[in-house]
Motif scaffolding. Structure first.
Motif, PDB file in Angstrom:
ATOM      1  N   GLU A  72       0.848  -1.187   0.000  1.00 35.75           N
ATOM      2  CA  GLU A  72       0.000   0.000   0.000  1.00 35.75           C
ATOM      3  C   GLU A  72       0.890   1.247   0.000  1.00 35.75           C
ATOM      4  O   GLU A  72       0.634   2.212  -0.734  1.00 35.75           O
ATOM      5  CB  GLU A  72      -0.926   0.002   1.215  1.00 35.75           C
ATOM      6  N   LYS A  73       1.942   1.215   0.817  1.00 33.26           N
ATOM      7  CA  LYS A  73       2.905   2.312   0.837  1.00 33.26           C
ATOM      8  C   LYS A  73       3.642   2.396  -0.495  1.00 33.26           C
ATOM      9  O   LYS A  73       3.840   3.491  -1.049  1.00 33.26           O
ATOM     10  CB  LYS A  73       3.910   2.090   1.978  1.00 33.26           C
ATOM     11  N   PHE A  74       4.035   1.244  -1.032  1.00 35.33           N
ATOM     12  CA  PHE A  74       4.724   1.214  -2.318  1.00 35.33           C
ATOM     13  C   PHE A  74       3.869   1.856  -3.410  1.00 35.33           C
ATOM     14  O   PHE A  74       4.372   2.579  -4.268  1.00 35.33           O
ATOM     15  CB  PHE A  74       5.056  -0.230  -2.696  1.00 35.33           C
ATOM     16  N   SER A  75       2.572   1.607  -3.371  1.00 34.01           N
ATOM     17  CA  SER A  75       1.680   2.124  -4.405  1.00 34.01           C
ATOM     18  C   SER A  75       1.644   3.652  -4.434  1.00 34.01           C
ATOM     19  O   SER A  75       1.337   4.244  -5.475  1.00 34.01           O
ATOM     20  CB  SER A  75       0.267   1.575  -4.214  1.00 34.01           C
ATOM     21  N   THR A  76       1.952   4.296  -3.312  1.00 36.79           N
ATOM     22  CA  THR A  76       1.922   5.762  -3.273  1.00 36.79           C
ATOM     23  C   THR A  76       3.034   6.374  -4.109  1.00 36.79           C
ATOM     24  O   THR A  76       2.999   7.578  -4.391  1.00 36.79           O
ATOM     25  CB  THR A  76       2.029   6.285  -1.832  1.00 36.79           C
ATOM     26  N   PHE A  77       4.021   5.566  -4.494  1.00 38.35           N
ATOM     27  CA  PHE A  77       5.124   6.068  -5.322  1.00 38.35           C
ATOM     28  C   PHE A  77       4.875   5.839  -6.818  1.00 38.35           C
ATOM     29  O   PHE A  77       5.654   6.308  -7.645  1.00 38.35           O
ATOM     30  CB  PHE A  77       6.431   5.384  -4.916  1.00 38.35           C
ATOM     31  N   ILE A  78       3.817   5.115  -7.174  1.00 34.38           N
ATOM     32  CA  ILE A  78       3.526   4.811  -8.575  1.00 34.38           C
ATOM     33  C   ILE A  78       2.944   6.032  -9.281  1.00 34.38           C
ATOM     34  O   ILE A  78       2.111   6.749  -8.719  1.00 34.38           O
ATOM     35  CB  ILE A  78       2.553   3.620  -8.677  1.00 34.38           C
ATOM     36  N   HIS A  79       3.374   6.247 -10.513  1.00 36.20           N
ATOM     37  CA  HIS A  79       2.908   7.405 -11.279  1.00 36.20           C
ATOM     38  C   HIS A  79       1.386   7.357 -11.437  1.00 36.20           C
ATOM     39  O   HIS A  79       0.837   6.359 -11.909  1.00 36.20           O
ATOM     40  CB  HIS A  79       3.576   7.408 -12.657  1.00 36.20           C
ATOM     41  N   PRO A  80       0.676   8.418 -11.048  1.00 43.44           N
ATOM     42  CA  PRO A  80      -0.793   8.408 -11.076  1.00 43.44           C
ATOM     43  C   PRO A  80      -1.380   8.235 -12.473  1.00 43.44           C
ATOM     44  O   PRO A  80      -2.486   7.693 -12.610  1.00 43.44           O
ATOM     45  CB  PRO A  80      -1.155   9.788 -10.508  1.00 43.44           C
ATOM     46  N   GLU A  81      -0.673   8.699 -13.512  1.00 43.82           N
ATOM     47  CA  GLU A  81      -1.199   8.610 -14.875  1.00 43.82           C
ATOM     48  C   GLU A  81      -0.531   7.517 -15.706  1.00 43.82           C
ATOM     49  O   GLU A  81      -1.192   6.799 -16.454  1.00 43.82           O
ATOM     50  CB  GLU A  81      -1.044   9.956 -15.586  1.00 43.82           C
ATOM     51  N   LYS A  82       0.782   7.372 -15.568  1.00 44.41           N
ATOM     52  CA  LYS A  82       1.524   6.407 -16.390  1.00 44.41           C
ATOM     53  C   LYS A  82       1.520   4.997 -15.818  1.00 44.41           C
ATOM     54  O   LYS A  82       1.768   4.026 -16.541  1.00 44.41           O
ATOM     55  CB  LYS A  82       2.970   6.877 -16.566  1.00 44.41           C
ATOM     56  N   GLY A  83       1.266   4.867 -14.519  1.00 44.64           N
ATOM     57  CA  GLY A  83       1.357   3.556 -13.900  1.00 44.64           C
ATOM     58  C   GLY A  83       2.802   3.102 -13.806  1.00 44.64           C
ATOM     59  O   GLY A  83       3.732   3.908 -13.882  1.00 44.64           O
ATOM     60  N   VAL A  84       3.006   1.789 -13.663  1.00 47.62           N
ATOM     61  CA  VAL A  84       4.352   1.249 -13.496  1.00 47.62           C
ATOM     62  C   VAL A  84       4.504  -0.034 -14.302  1.00 47.62           C
ATOM     63  O   VAL A  84       3.574  -0.837 -14.402  1.00 47.62           O
ATOM     64  CB  VAL A  84       4.665   0.984 -12.002  1.00 47.62           C
ATOM     65  N   THR A  85       5.685  -0.204 -14.908  1.00 49.35           N
ATOM     66  CA  THR A  85       6.002  -1.393 -15.692  1.00 49.35           C
ATOM     67  C   THR A  85       7.117  -2.171 -15.006  1.00 49.35           C
ATOM     68  O   THR A  85       8.102  -1.579 -14.551  1.00 49.35           O
ATOM     69  CB  THR A  85       6.439  -1.021 -17.119  1.00 49.35           C
ATOM     70  N   PHE A  86       6.978  -3.506 -14.956  1.00 44.79           N
ATOM     71  CA  PHE A  86       7.986  -4.372 -14.341  1.00 44.79           C
ATOM     72  C   PHE A  86       8.714  -5.161 -15.426  1.00 44.79           C
ATOM     73  O   PHE A  86       8.080  -5.804 -16.266  1.00 44.79           O
ATOM     74  CB  PHE A  86       7.331  -5.343 -13.359  1.00 44.79           C
ATOM     75  N   SER A  87      10.041  -5.133 -15.381  1.00 39.16           N
ATOM     76  CA  SER A  87      10.864  -5.884 -16.333  1.00 39.16           C
ATOM     77  C   SER A  87      11.789  -6.822 -15.570  1.00 39.16           C
ATOM     78  O   SER A  87      12.450  -6.409 -14.606  1.00 39.16           O
ATOM     79  CB  SER A  87      11.697  -4.938 -17.197  1.00 39.16           C
ATOM     80  N   MET A  88      11.860  -8.075 -16.009  1.00 40.45           N
ATOM     81  CA  MET A  88      12.680  -9.064 -15.318  1.00 40.45           C
ATOM     82  C   MET A  88      14.169  -8.789 -15.475  1.00 40.45           C
ATOM     83  O   MET A  88      14.967  -9.055 -14.566  1.00 40.45           O
ATOM     84  CB  MET A  88      12.372 -10.464 -15.844  1.00 40.45           C
ATOM     85  N   TYR A  89      14.555  -8.261 -16.647  1.00 37.90           N
ATOM     86  CA  TYR A  89      15.971  -8.004 -16.945  1.00 37.90           C
ATOM     87  C   TYR A  89      16.129  -6.622 -17.577  1.00 37.90           C
ATOM     88  O   TYR A  89      15.136  -5.942 -17.869  1.00 37.90           O
ATOM     89  CB  TYR A  89      16.518  -9.079 -17.886  1.00 37.90           C
ATOM     90  N   SER A  90      17.376  -6.245 -17.816  1.00 37.04           N
ATOM     91  CA  SER A  90      17.663  -4.903 -18.315  1.00 37.04           C
ATOM     92  C   SER A  90      17.298  -4.702 -19.777  1.00 37.04           C
ATOM     93  O   SER A  90      17.305  -3.573 -20.269  1.00 37.04           O
ATOM     94  CB  SER A  90      19.148  -4.564 -18.112  1.00 37.04           C
ATOM     95  N   TYR A  91      16.983  -5.808 -20.503  1.00 33.83           N
ATOM     96  CA  TYR A  91      16.461  -5.628 -21.848  1.00 33.83           C
ATOM     97  C   TYR A  91      14.953  -5.454 -21.729  1.00 33.83           C
ATOM     98  O   TYR A  91      14.199  -6.403 -21.525  1.00 33.83           O
ATOM     99  CB  TYR A  91      16.777  -6.814 -22.761  1.00 33.83           C
TER     100      TYR A  91
END
Length: 214
Positions: A72-91
């Motif tokens: 819940e605390k982590f979610s407060t750092f997520i961009h309100p409009e763009k959201g967040v993307t997760f990538s497993m590796y640097s590519y």
């Protein structure tokens, strides 16, 4: 003979004057160099240092929320409009990597629903986990609160193509844990955060892991 003391004093005065002129010239050159360096090296300016310090504080808060599994605390750092993307590796592959809006993240962070996050290096097996398990088992696979912080630079160097800077604009933070002698320094790990400004604040738009790959 009476003129000799006078001549000696005159020569001494001229010598001191030349020394003062030389010192003044040296100081002017030094000042010019400082001004030039401040222009050609913006990382040395006060404003930039303030940004680095500010991002370091936010970065540490994000890491702490992951360590405490406080999503819940982590979610407060997520961009309100763009959201967040997760990538497993640097590519980074924005077409395949998992993206969550702020609302979706809050919805699925406590849900057992599983997602396919990508393929594991070496085996090619798909990584299928719930969002909560992905954060715990993959994103925060090591204690990154003990890592080395850097901004807009890479500490971990592997053989995977790194296209983060080509994919994202904004401020790139790396949290780097060096490898150990036991594994030939190849067991290093990095956790990247990409921050983007929105209404005067920095928010997360990407969370990217990196490590040595085969």
């Amino acid at each position: 003979m009476k003129k000799l003391p006078y001549l000696f004093s005159l020569l001494s005065l001229l010598f001191c004057s030349k020394q003062e002129t030389a010192l003044t010239s040296d100081k002017s050159m030094e000042t010019s160099k400082i001004i030039k360096d401040s222009v050609t090296k913006p990382e040395a300016t006060k404003d930039t240092l303030d940004v680095v310090e500010h991002l370091k504080v936010i970065n540490d808060e994000v890491l702490q929320s992951l360590k405490m599994k406080d999503y819940e605390k982590f979610s407060t750092f997520i961009h309100p409009e763009k959201g967040v993307t997760f990538s497993m590796y640097s590519y980074v592959n924005t077409k395949k990597d998992k993206h969550f809006s702020l609302e979706d993240f809050r919805k699925y962070s406590s849900s057992p629903i599983k997602f396919t996050w990508g393929e594991k290096d070496g085996t090619g097996d798909p990584l299928i986990l719930s969002l909560k398990d992905y954060l715990e088992q993959w994103v925060f696979k090591k204690d990154f609160t003990q890592s080395q912080f850097s901004l807009n630079s890479y500490q971990g160097q592997g053989n995977t193509i790194n296209n983060i800077r080509k994919t994202y604009e904004g401020s790139l933070v790396e949290n780097y844990i060096p490898g150990t002698e036991e594994y030939g320094l190849m067991d290093w790990n990095s956790l990247f955060f990409v921050f983007s400004e929105y209404e005067g604040q920095y928010y997360l738009v990407a969370v990217i892991n990196n490590s040595w790959t085969t």
